[in-house]
Scaffold this motif. Structure first.
Motif, short mmCIF file in Angstrom:
data_model
loop_
_atom_site.label_atom_id
_atom_site.label_comp_id
_atom_site.label_asym_id
_atom_site.label_seq_id
_atom_site.Cartn_x
_atom_site.Cartn_y
_atom_site.Cartn_z
N ALA A 115 127.64 81.34 12.43
CA ALA A 115 128.35 80.14 12.85
C ALA A 115 129.22 79.62 11.72
O ALA A 115 128.82 79.62 10.55
CB ALA A 115 127.35 79.06 13.26
N ALA A 171 121.94 78.52 10.90
CA ALA A 171 123.06 78.74 11.81
C ALA A 171 124.16 79.57 11.15
O ALA A 171 124.78 80.42 11.80
CB ALA A 171 123.61 77.40 12.29
N PRO A 207 123.97 67.41 17.99
CA PRO A 207 122.78 67.22 18.85
C PRO A 207 121.64 66.50 18.15
O PRO A 207 120.89 65.76 18.80
CB PRO A 207 122.39 68.66 19.23
N ARG A 267 122.23 62.35 18.02
CA ARG A 267 122.50 61.57 19.23
C ARG A 267 122.08 60.10 19.10
O ARG A 267 122.80 59.21 19.55
CB ARG A 267 121.79 62.22 20.41
N TRP A 325 129.20 71.08 15.45
CA TRP A 325 129.18 70.80 16.87
C TRP A 325 127.83 71.14 17.52
O TRP A 325 127.34 70.40 18.37
CB TRP A 325 130.30 71.57 17.56
N SER A 326 127.23 72.26 17.13
CA SER A 326 126.04 72.76 17.82
C SER A 326 124.73 72.39 17.14
O SER A 326 123.67 72.45 17.78
CB SER A 326 126.11 74.29 17.97
N VAL A 327 124.77 72.03 15.87
CA VAL A 327 123.54 71.72 15.15
C VAL A 327 123.46 70.25 14.76
O VAL A 327 122.48 69.56 15.08
CB VAL A 327 123.41 72.61 13.88
N GLU A 369 121.25 74.10 9.02
CA GLU A 369 122.64 74.54 8.97
C GLU A 369 122.73 75.94 8.36
O GLU A 369 123.54 76.77 8.81
CB GLU A 369 123.47 73.55 8.17
N ARG A 413 131.34 75.06 14.09
CA ARG A 413 130.27 75.42 15.02
C ARG A 413 128.96 74.79 14.60
O ARG A 413 128.18 74.30 15.43
CB ARG A 413 130.13 76.95 15.07
#
Length: 312
Positions: free
Chosen positions: A212, A207, A224, A227, A219-221, A204, A216
């Motif tokens: 970010a 990012a 994913p 999952r 959502w993006s780190v 994080e 962001r």
């Protein structure tokens, strides 16, 4: 494949590069060793026998329900455990359910409600869990303690205040009345929070260095990387929502808004309890979940195994 050996290495000696399984076989004389099963074929055989026994214990009642659903009411109510009915197999119970009920509407309602509850619950629980895991604010520990404590509150206690709230908002007999009270899942917040705690913060921070923002990064780190746990939570919420009978039964009386469990319970004969019809209704209610499991069994097993929710 890991190359770490099981035996401690001698100081000054390089660690063996043989695969772990090869080391185990050599160390135990060619026998397969498992941390929980031990050595030799006997533990493995006993484990397989235990699994086979549990499978039979589950399949026999399910098979009996399927068998009963194809019997006449006379044979289904008769004493004894005859798998082959005297009057032969029949589809009368299913004809009655399809004739008296509105299965397509109930099935669509169940799908819509289960999907909406699952999506909203996963979104809310993930954001709340990430806030508890990464955000520092006053009262954070107290609020998280209240969230964990609410897991121990039986849902039945909240039925009356929730229904009064729906009445005050004029939401009774609407999709919102069935969906909104089910999207609060403290247990899922706790599970996701513990998973987020294990994600390295360095990812994080990298990012954030790239510019970010908090959302962001989330959502993006974080998502994913999450999952497997998100899939597990979604599966548990979907199954629980699909099988939920009490709240949909209380929050709506409109036949056009009934879910499959509630709608099937209204299909009854005037003579009272009908064993064949009850069995047929139960089978019809469980078939969608069986189809979902057959289609996504690999993802289900993987999500449970990789998130530690299987007792590992």
């Amino acid at each position: 494949m890991t190359t770490e050996t099981l035996s401690p290495r001698t100081p000054g000696k390089p660690r063996s590069t043989m695969p772990r399984e090869v080391v185990r076989r050599r160390r135990y004389g060619g026998r397969v060793w498992h941390p929980s099963l031990g050595t030799g074929p006997l533990p493995r055989v006993l484990t397989l026998l235990a699994l086979a026994l549990m499978t039979v214990v589950w399949l026999v009642p399910f098979g009996w329900g399927v068998d009963t659903s194809f019997k006449t009411e006379v044979d289904a109510s008769a004493s004894g455990a005859d798998w082959i009915p005297k009057a032969g197999f029949t589809l009368d119970a299913y004809r009655t359910i399809f004739g008296q009920g509105n299965l397509p509407v109930w099935a669509v309602n169940s799908v819509v409600i289960a999907v909406c509850v699952t999506a909203i619950t996963v979104a809310i629980s993930a954001m709340a869990a990430y806030a508890f895991s990464r955000t520092l604010f006053r009262g954070r520990r107290v609020l998280f303690a209240v969230t964990v404590a609410s897991i121990m509150v039986p849902p039945q206690i909240l039925i009356v205040p929730l229904f009064q709230q729906m009445l005050a908002l004029n939401l009774v007999d609407t999709y919102a009345a069935v969906i909104l009270p089910q999207v609060v899942a403290p247990a899922m917040v706790f599970i996701l929070k513990k998973f987020f705690d294990g994600i390295p913060r360095e990812l994080e921070e990298a990012a954030r260095i790239d510019g970010a923002g908090s959302f962001r990064v989330f959502w993006s780190v974080v998502l994913p990387l999450s999952r497997p746990i998100l899939a597990a939570v979604a599966i548990f919420v979907f199954i629980n929502t699909w099988n939920n009978f009490l709240w949909p039964f209380i929050s709506t009386s409109d036949p056009q808004l009934m879910t499959l469990p509630v709608g099937l319970s209204t299909v009854k004969d005037s003579t009272g309890l009908r064993n064949a019809q009850e069995s047929a209704a139960s089978i019809l209610g469980s078939v969608p979940l069986l189809i979902v499991f057959m289609l996504f069994q690999r993802q289900i097993v993987k999500s449970v195994a990789t998130t530690g929710l299987g007792g590992q």
